[in-house]
Design an enzyme around this catalytic site. Structure first.
Site, PDB file in Angstrom:
ATOM      1  N   GLU A  60       0.830  -1.210   0.000  1.00 27.96           N
ATOM      2  CA  GLU A  60       0.000   0.000   0.000  1.00 27.96           C
ATOM      3  C   GLU A  60       0.863   1.259   0.000  1.00 27.96           C
ATOM      4  O   GLU A  60       0.587   2.218  -0.725  1.00 27.96           O
ATOM      5  CB  GLU A  60      -0.926   0.012   1.220  1.00 27.96           C
ATOM      6  CG  GLU A  60      -1.850  -1.198   1.300  1.00 27.96           C
ATOM      7  CD  GLU A  60      -1.292  -2.333   2.130  1.00 27.96           C
ATOM      8  OE1 GLU A  60      -2.070  -2.971   2.858  1.00 27.96           O
ATOM      9  OE2 GLU A  60      -0.064  -2.586   2.048  1.00 27.96           O
ATOM     10  N   CYS A  86      -2.350  -3.735   7.200  1.00 27.07           N
ATOM     11  CA  CYS A  86      -1.952  -3.943   8.586  1.00 27.07           C
ATOM     12  C   CYS A  86      -2.335  -2.728   9.429  1.00 27.07           C
ATOM     13  O   CYS A  86      -2.376  -1.593   8.947  1.00 27.07           O
ATOM     14  CB  CYS A  86      -0.471  -4.236   8.692  1.00 27.07           C
ATOM     15  SG  CYS A  86       0.612  -2.907   8.133  1.00 27.07           S
ATOM     16  N   LEU A 215      21.066 -28.355  -1.893  1.00 26.62           N
ATOM     17  CA  LEU A 215      19.742 -27.882  -1.478  1.00 26.62           C
ATOM     18  C   LEU A 215      19.524 -26.395  -1.690  1.00 26.62           C
ATOM     19  O   LEU A 215      18.678 -25.787  -1.045  1.00 26.62           O
ATOM     20  CB  LEU A 215      19.471 -28.215   0.004  1.00 26.62           C
ATOM     21  CG  LEU A 215      19.207 -29.674   0.370  1.00 26.62           C
ATOM     22  CD1 LEU A 215      18.721 -29.758   1.808  1.00 26.62           C
ATOM     23  CD2 LEU A 215      18.200 -30.328  -0.563  1.00 26.62           C
TER      24      LEU A 215
END
Length: 382
Positions: A60, A86, A215
């Protein structure tokens, strides 16, 4: 006359634009959610933006700044945002205050924020300021981008998907343990997208000892590598393991060994001892620990033994399976599970996506009850 908070014909199209912005931040925002925002008036975009990496502005605020940079006032405009703004001070000030100050006429929200510090309070503040609010536009699409965040905030544990490459007869490896490569290059590259969007990649000591994997994410561009996690009940990992290169690795074990832990600490590894009383790692406790340490999504890439243990412990939310068009006969399955006597005892999932990836097929199947519970936490009174 249409009620002020009713969905309008144009809302879904603008929300899809906001969702595309959120998707562009898929690899960047964790542990924060991926959020996009578009500000519109009379069919014209005044400003738009997506949440930045941790510590940076939320969607926002980015959209409001973009509007200002274009010389646009957003007063009386409509704001489309993929997650409830929020309403608390965290790493950044409350987005809802910035929106109220900008004075749009209307805010359209895809899904609620299940963070207990928000959870409807952002919408309440907007409405109290006289701003019309519409909710639930493209809710399921927004949730798909933030299943891990919604799971962690609503139940305290991350969303875990079990990734597996298998043959048409469900074999993940030959009897001698060989599995490279069951699927083709395109499927392996696609799997790295799922690694990249996760907060953590989890494997077992068996895979580490057999394959010495890194990984890490190599086949897609990302500025953030996921955390690496190894389940190693007896702490057998070698300090020379390749996955210990780079950022800190978390190793979950069931034994206390201060000497080995100190040795591993020199390789930037943290050892966490969580025994279950039977010589193994307490998997549900591990999931709680990960949730407390802001892990949203876990990409489990392990053998049949650990995958079966995760399933038995109730830790698997979703399957991510790459099926290769081959048959190999005997070999390791996808998950080692107890023998069943009746199909009613089977663990059931629901397919939510099927896609062709090179010569292979990618299947996704989610636990419908777990999905429904997380969805209920963000549905804003549907």
């Amino acid at each position: 006359m249409m009620p002020a908070d009713a969905e309008r014909p144009e809302d879904a199209a603008w929300m899809r634009r906001a969702l595309a912005l959120a998707e562009g931040a898929l690899y960047a925002t964790s542990p924060n959610p991926r959020v996009g925002c578009v500000i519109v008036r009379d069919g014209k975009v005044l400003g738009e933006g997506a949440t930045q990496p941790v510590g940076g502005p939320h969607a926002e605020v980015c959209a409001l700044r973009d509007a200002r940079s274009r010389g646009e006032s957003v007063q009386g405009a409509t704001v489309y945002v993929t997650l409830e703004p929020c309403s608390h001070y965290g790493r950044t000030p409350p987005c809802v205050d910035a929106l109220i100050e900008a004075a749009p006429a209307r805010v359209v929200v895809a899904m609620g924020d299940p963070n207990p510090r928000v959870d409807g309070q952002g919408l309440a503040k907007l409405r109290a300021a006289g701003i019309a609010v519409t909710t639930g536009v493209c809710l399921d699409d927004a949730l798909a981008l933030n299943l891990g965040f919604a799971a962690r905030m609503s139940r305290g544990t991350p969303w875990l998907w079990a990734k597996m490459a298998a043959t048409l007869d469900g074999r993940s490896a030959l009897p001698n343990g060989r599995s490279q490569w069951i699927t083709g290059e395109a499927a392996r590259a696609d799997g790295h997208h799922w690694r990249a969007r996760s907060c953590a990649v989890l494997t077992g000591i068996g895979t580490v000892l057999a394959d010495d994997p890194r990984l890490d994410v190599r086949h897609v561009e990302t500025g953030r590598q996921p955390r690496k996690i190894v389940l190693d009940s007896r702490l057998r990992i070698s300090p020379g393991a390749r996955l210990l290169d780079g950022a800190e690795t978390w190793i979950f074990t069931a034994v206390e060994d201060a000497g080995k832990a100190a040795q591993l600490a020199h390789r930037n590894a943290r050892v966490i001892c969580l025994p279950d009383g039977n010589g193994r790692v307490d998997l549900p406790a591990m999931m709680q620990w990960l949730g407390q340490h802001e892990i949203n999504e876990v990409h489990a890439e392990a053998g049949a033994q650990l995958t079966g243990a995760l399933l038995e412990a109730g830790c698997v939310d979703e399957w991510l399976v790459y099926l290769a068009p081959m048959l190999v006969g005997e070999g390791a399955g996808m998950a080692k599970l107890p023998v069943l006597e009746d199909l009613a005892q089977a663990r059931r999932f629901a397919f939510n996506d099927v896609a062709r990836v090179g010569a292979d097929v990618r299947l996704r199947a989610q636990d419908p009850e777990r999905l429904a519970a997380v969805r209920a936490a963000v549905a804003l009174g549907e």
